[in-house]
Design an enzyme around this catalytic site. Structure first.
Site, mmCIF file in Angstrom:
data_model
loop_
_atom_site.group_PDB
_atom_site.id
_atom_site.type_symbol
_atom_site.label_atom_id
_atom_site.label_comp_id
_atom_site.label_asym_id
_atom_site.label_seq_id
_atom_site.Cartn_x
_atom_site.Cartn_y
_atom_site.Cartn_z
ATOM 1 N N GLU A 380 0.787 -1.243 0.000
ATOM 2 C CA GLU A 380 0.000 0.000 0.000
ATOM 3 C C GLU A 380 0.821 1.297 0.000
ATOM 4 O O GLU A 380 0.670 2.142 0.879
ATOM 5 C CB GLU A 380 -0.935 -0.003 1.225
ATOM 6 C CG GLU A 380 -1.930 -1.129 1.177
ATOM 7 C CD GLU A 380 -2.908 -1.115 2.343
ATOM 8 O OE1 GLU A 380 -4.105 -1.155 2.095
ATOM 9 O OE2 GLU A 380 -2.442 -1.065 3.516
ATOM 10 N N VAL A 381 1.623 1.473 -1.011
ATOM 11 C CA VAL A 381 2.345 2.738 -1.144
ATOM 12 C C VAL A 381 1.358 3.835 -1.548
ATOM 13 O O VAL A 381 0.549 3.646 -2.452
ATOM 14 C CB VAL A 381 3.458 2.597 -2.204
ATOM 15 C CG1 VAL A 381 4.121 3.940 -2.462
ATOM 16 C CG2 VAL A 381 4.481 1.571 -1.746
#
Ligand SMILES: *[C@@H]1O[C@H](CO)[C@@H](O)[C@H](O)[C@H]1NC(C)=O
Ligand SMILES: *[C@@H]1O[C@H](CO)[C@@H](O)[C@H](O)[C@H]1NC(C)=O
Ligand SMILES: *[C@@H]1O[C@H](CO)[C@@H](O)[C@H](O)[C@H]1NC(C)=O
EC number: 3.2.1.52
Length: 599
Positions: A380-381
């Site tokens: 989840e960047v």
């Protein structure tokens, strides 16, 4: 009155004969004979259990009639209560033999394996002792276990042969395996052929079992960053993994909330990042967890999530003249910069950050002795965080790739110049096949089973580990910790749903290393850990080890899992409750399908 010597002799002979008779009864005797000498439960209980049509049936006992406890009935009647079910079982003779002592003979060579087997034998004995009610001892008879291991392999890898054969004949069990890890599974299976019948430990007279897992990666993820979990609770969890033949403890040790790993090379991390001084894992703690796990057939895969999910613990850079190691730390409004509060993401433009990361990797490689596999996180960047905080706002995809390349270089350097055979990344919009090296990368997919993440990767020959959130995320369905209403995912996946999920049926299995159930820690700490994890992780364990899928096996699973749950309880785990105990005492009578066929 004086007793004449001749009478004394006769008396002695009679006494000796009686004693020998009792010994023989306890040793070889049928249950009926044993229960003549059994006190309390046999006198007290109005019930006894019969085996009818392959299931235990409770029946009122007539005056003076013999007593069969349920523990004995369910070992001797119906499906074999083993969990996970072994691949091949033959030559089973379910009549039992009593024993009180255990002797383990070890035939193995190598620097570490004999020592590890000795420890595994201790664990085995301890597990049998745990079956005895407090204050009781079982003394009669000796179970001899001969363990033969061929290879000196002492670190579990993706190629480790975990197969074993178990040949049990009248109080002599022979366990043969290529590696320590197979042998330890054999001991586990043997311990499941033993029960306590209120008088003595009993074991089947005979059984021949040949077993191996269907998948080589069988993991459980625990998150110790959202909430800290003390070491004793981790060890207890490892006991339960071992009982279920799971082989990876994926330790999500840090996140944006906290950094409890007290890194020897970078002590600032825990000083800034731990919730408190007593909520840290020292190097010794980690070494202890790793060796405890190894003896139980489990490897510890520690993940320091990066570049996202990294905030608290990383804020010391500026003070130490190294600039901002991470950005967006605790930034608000959080939902503009990350998936859940608090935010934080490593600064991909800061070369010092990679140095720190490299030191952390060095620590982890040393502490876990893991050289073939590593988890780099990658979850989840948030591009908006980087866009808002970094001066250089060029192509975010390029930044992700740059970060991964540098992180892999640091990892390779930490691993004495060799890239691990399997570098795991969480699935994301960035883990496209063209961004990955199929010789090195493995993607852990976590989307719902209908999102189709797996096929895209498999088509390009990328290896995967499956953790579909709609079945195998054990934290889902417990409500919303950020406010009102439902949580981020739901509903809760029941053990039946966990068990029935077979994601691989749609795919070519050769690139599927295995699967993992995940227990994220936002709403979990040592107080709720066991209940959320068990027995559901055990349901997963049989799916991933045996993958049996006949209608019969799913029906049988109810009763067998209830027995396995009792076994976990005997070993100090506190699993969730499956059903009213009445259902354990009346096999299949609670199942909808069964009831409908009765009408
Ligand atoms: C199992 O052990 C028994 C007794 O040691 C032996 O007679 C038998 O041949 C063994 N069975 C197999 C399949 O090895
Ligand atoms: C580090 O981040 C802070 C905001 O968190 C900012 O004020 C500061 O200028 C940054 N320092 C550098 C060297 O970029
Ligand atoms: C693990 O590696 C360390 C050195 O990094 C070494 O001292 C230790 O003996 C190793 N342990 C095992 C079980 O290989």
């Amino acid at each position: 009155m004086a007793v004449k010597p001749i009478h004394l002799k006769k008396l002695l002979v009679v006494l000796v004969l009686i004693c020998m008779g009792m010994v023989a009864l306890l040793y070889w005797g049928s249950l009926e004979e044993i229960y003549r000498v059994k006190p309390r439960a046999a006198r007290w209980s109005a019930w006894t259990w019969d085996c009818e049509n392959e299931q235990c049936v409770r029946r009122v006992r007539e005056q003076g009639e013999l007593y069969i406890p349920l523990s004995t009935c369910r070992m001797q009647c119906g499906p074999l209560p083993l969990w996970p079910m072994p691949l091949h079982i033959s030559d089973v003779k379910r009549q039992s033999v009593g024993f009180g002592q255990v002797r383990v003979e070890i035939l193995a060579e190598g620097k570490h394996v004999p020592e590890m087997l000795k420890e595994a034998a201790q664990v085995f004995k301890q597990n049998l002792r745990a079956l005895l009610p407090e204050g009781t001892t079982a003394r009669l008879g000796e179970l001899v276990v001969v363990v033969k291991v061929a290879l000196p392999t002492y670190l579990l890898s993706l190629n480790t042969d975990e197969s074993y054969t178990l040949n049990l004949t009248y109080l002599r069990a022979e366990i043969t395996a290529k590696t320590f890890f197979g042998a330890r599974h054999g001991l586990e299976t043997l311990s499941q052929l033993v029960w306590w019948n209120d008088v003595s430990l009993r074991v089947f007279q005979r059984a021949y079992i040949k077993d191996r897992p269907q998948f080589r990666y069988r993991g459980v993820l625990l998150d110790t960053a959202r909430n800290f979990i003390p070491v004793p609770s981790l060890l207890r969890t490892l006991d339960a993994l071992a009982a279920s033949k799971l082989n990876v403890f994926h330790w999500h040790i840090s996140d944006s909330q906290s950094f409890p790993f007290d890194s020897p090379r970078v002590p600032q991390m825990a000083r800034y990042g731990a919730y408190s001084l007593d909520k840290i894992y020292s190097a010794d703690d980690i070494r202890h967890v790793v060796s405890y796990a190894r003896v139980r057939g489990v490897r510890v895969l520690i993940e320091i999530d990066a570049p996202a999910h990294a905030g608290n613990g990383w804020q010391w850079g500026e003070r130490h003249g190294m600039g901002n190691l991470s950005v967006c730390v605790n930034k608000q409004p959080w939902n503009s910069y990350c998936g859940e509060p608090p935010c934080g993401q490593l600064n991909p433009d800061n070369p010092h950050m990679y140095q720190v990361l490299g030191k952390l990797y060095q620590d982890l490689v040393e502490l876990t002795n893991m050289t073939d596999m590593f988890h780099l996180g990658g979850d989840e960047v948030d591009l908006n965080c980087w866009a808002s905080a970094l001066e250089d706002k060029r192509d975010p995809m390029a930044k992700w790739k740059y970060f991964q390349r540098k992180a892999l270089m640091k990892l390779t350097a930490a691993n004495k110049g060799k890239a691990p055979d399997a570098v795991v990344l969480w699935h994301s919009p960035f883990t496209r096949p063209e961004n990955l090296n199929k010789k090195i990368h493995v993607v852990q997919t976590w989307g719902a089973s209908n999102w189709g993440e797996e096929q895209t990767l498999l088509d390009k020959n990328i290896r995967i580990i499956i953790s579909n959130l709609n079945y195998w995320y054990l934290d889902c369905g417990f409500g919303n910790w950020r406010g009102l209403g439902n949580g981020a995912c739901g509903p809760m996946s029941s053990w039946q749903n966990v068990y029935q999920h077979r994601p691989w049926v749609k795919f070519d299995r050769s690139l599927i290393l295995g699967g993992e159930v995940c227990l994220w820690g936002e709403m979990m700490d040592e107080n709720s850990l066991d209940m959320k994890l068990w027995p559901r992780a055990a349901a997963f364990a049989e799916r991933i080890w045996s993958d049996t899928d006949t209608e019969q096996s799913i029906r049988d699973a109810h009763g067998r899992l209830a027995v396995h749950r009792d076994l976990l309880v005997s070993r100090g785990i506190r699993p969730d409750t499956m059903w009213p105990e009445w259902c354990s005492q009346n096999p299949y009578m609670c199942l909808d399908e069964f009831t409908s066929t009765l009408k």
